[in-house]
Design an enzyme around this catalytic site. Sequence first.
Site, PDB file in Angstrom:
ATOM      1  N   ILE A 154       8.603  10.332   3.406  1.00 22.45           N
ATOM      2  CA  ILE A 154       7.493   9.786   2.585  1.00 22.45           C
ATOM      3  C   ILE A 154       6.177  10.305   3.243  1.00 22.45           C
ATOM      4  CG2 ILE A 154       6.755   7.527   2.089  1.00 22.45           C
ATOM      5  CD1 ILE A 154       9.707   6.578   2.375  1.00 22.45           C
ATOM      6  N   THR A 232       4.330   0.471   2.765  1.00 20.77           N
ATOM      7  CA  THR A 232       5.488   0.519   1.820  1.00 20.77           C
ATOM      8  C   THR A 232       6.513   0.528   2.837  1.00 20.77           C
ATOM      9  OG1 THR A 232       4.888   2.692   1.470  1.00 20.77           O
ATOM     10  CG2 THR A 232       4.091   1.133  -0.097  1.00 20.77           C
ATOM     11  N   ARG A 234       7.987  -1.511   6.233  1.00 18.26           N
ATOM     12  CA  ARG A 234       8.935  -2.704   6.689  1.00 18.26           C
ATOM     13  C   ARG A 234       7.596  -3.817   6.954  1.00 18.26           C
ATOM     14  NH1 ARG A 234      12.347  -1.203   3.988  1.00 18.26           N
ATOM     15  NH2 ARG A 234      14.474  -1.012   4.593  1.00 18.26           N
ATOM     16  N   ASP A 258       3.942  -3.574   0.024  1.00 17.62           N
ATOM     17  CA  ASP A 258       5.294  -3.995  -0.922  1.00 17.62           C
ATOM     18  C   ASP A 258       6.326  -4.537  -0.119  1.00 17.62           C
ATOM     19  OD1 ASP A 258       6.809  -3.458  -3.266  1.00 17.62           O
ATOM     20  OD2 ASP A 258       8.032  -2.282  -2.071  1.00 17.62           O
ATOM     21  N   GLU A 263      10.507 -11.624   4.502  1.00 15.15           N
ATOM     22  CA  GLU A 263      10.906 -11.815   3.159  1.00 15.15           C
ATOM     23  C   GLU A 263      12.284 -12.262   2.970  1.00 15.15           C
ATOM     24  OE1 GLU A 263      11.843  -7.134   1.972  1.00 15.15           O
ATOM     25  OE2 GLU A 263       9.795  -7.496   2.439  1.00 15.15           O
ATOM     26  N   HIS A 295       8.671  -5.718  -3.025  1.00 15.21           N
ATOM     27  CA  HIS A 295       9.600  -4.725  -2.331  1.00 15.21           C
ATOM     28  C   HIS A 295      10.469  -3.920  -3.455  1.00 15.21           C
ATOM     29  CE1 HIS A 295      12.010  -3.778   1.601  1.00 15.21           C
ATOM     30  NE2 HIS A 295      12.185  -2.715   0.548  1.00 15.21           N
ATOM     31  N   GLN A 296       9.362  -3.374  -4.338  1.00 16.27           N
ATOM     32  CA  GLN A 296       9.891  -2.749  -5.480  1.00 16.27           C
ATOM     33  C   GLN A 296       9.589  -1.296  -5.540  1.00 16.27           C
ATOM     34  OE1 GLN A 296       6.720  -4.731  -8.054  1.00 16.27           O
ATOM     35  NE2 GLN A 296       6.742  -2.522  -8.977  1.00 16.27           N
ATOM     36  N   ALA A 297       9.183  -0.632  -4.352  1.00 17.04           N
ATOM     37  CA  ALA A 297       8.706   0.808  -4.343  1.00 17.04           C
ATOM     38  C   ALA A 297       9.740   1.518  -4.508  1.00 17.04           C
ATOM     39  CB  ALA A 297       8.113   0.929  -2.808  1.00 17.04           C
ATOM     40  N   PHE A 298      11.006   1.344  -4.211  1.00 17.79           N
ATOM     41  CA  PHE A 298      12.068   2.250  -4.190  1.00 17.79           C
ATOM     42  C   PHE A 298      12.729   2.260  -5.809  1.00 17.79           C
ATOM     43  CE2 PHE A 298      13.866  -1.950  -4.439  1.00 17.79           C
ATOM     44  CZ  PHE A 298      15.325  -1.742  -4.744  1.00 17.79           C
TER      45      PHE A 298
END
Length: 335
Positions: A154, A232, A234, A258, A263, A295-298
Amino acid sequence: MKVLVYSAKDFEIRNLKEKNGDKHQIKFVPNALNSTTAVMAAGYDAISIFSNDDASLVVLEILWELGVKYITLRSTGYNNVSVKSAKRIGLKVAYAPEYSPNAIAEHAVGLLLALNRKLVQANAQVHRYNFSLDGLVGLDLKGKTVGIFGTGKIGSILVRIFHAFGCKVVATDIRRNQYLENHYDLKYVPLPELCRVSDVISINTPLNYETHHAFHEPMFLAMKKSALLVNTARGGIVKTEDVIKALKEGNLGGYATDVYEHERGVFFKDHSKTGLTDELLKELIDLPNVLLTPHQAFATKEALERIAETTIYNLDCWEEGKSCPNELGYESITL
């Protein structure tokens, strides 16, 4: 093979069913794995878990006693799994590596652009028919220094993206990427120096013993007061209390994330009717210079298909008695 899929989300079930076909007997449950829900796995050969499921030692011991032999993660990160304990007990664990580094990198850039150019605020204003530009001034990225904490899959993509923006890019990592140094003028520096010189910092490293709370008060005090931090990776890499303090005291320009340190049990659920009990999270969200996504980056079509494909592939390998290249062992602890 009988498989129980924990934390099953509507957006991923279809892909998992399609990739599986009729090979494995799969049951989907919305429950997250923990010491209480582990008993649901009685009678199953394998389970599949997500990034916020609890696969600590106590949970693993329960699973083993119930007859579970395999765990396949639908994520690249596996900091929620006690891998050493699993290996000692006899459980085999596999993950889903590199399912879409582009998805994560692109989301990081999206977060940065939205934070820098006040896009969320601007959208809210025009819906109130307010077309004033007061409070909407951002910065050119061209010519700025961007710090990349972690130049794996990444981070490497982000180096290329920010280089294309005309930025000077520096990085911190335990391993240097000579290709990036030679082709993108990347310079490796220690983390304190990266914090001191960067206008933008992007966190792209796994969460482990060395990176836990890597960004805490001394790092924030070293940063430029106008610096923007993007996470993005942890949540636990950033000490939440310290980033809130830095934002409130003007020692950090903005935080786009993110992920969140605490969480588990909060993200991937709708709390719009019940509200939140996490006061720290509420305090973070309420800050005007914070942009948080759940937590939607993936979550892209391509990434979800690859996660499902890898999950079923891991199960196939174990069912057929083959070596699984995605299996985690002791060697996975050192990152």
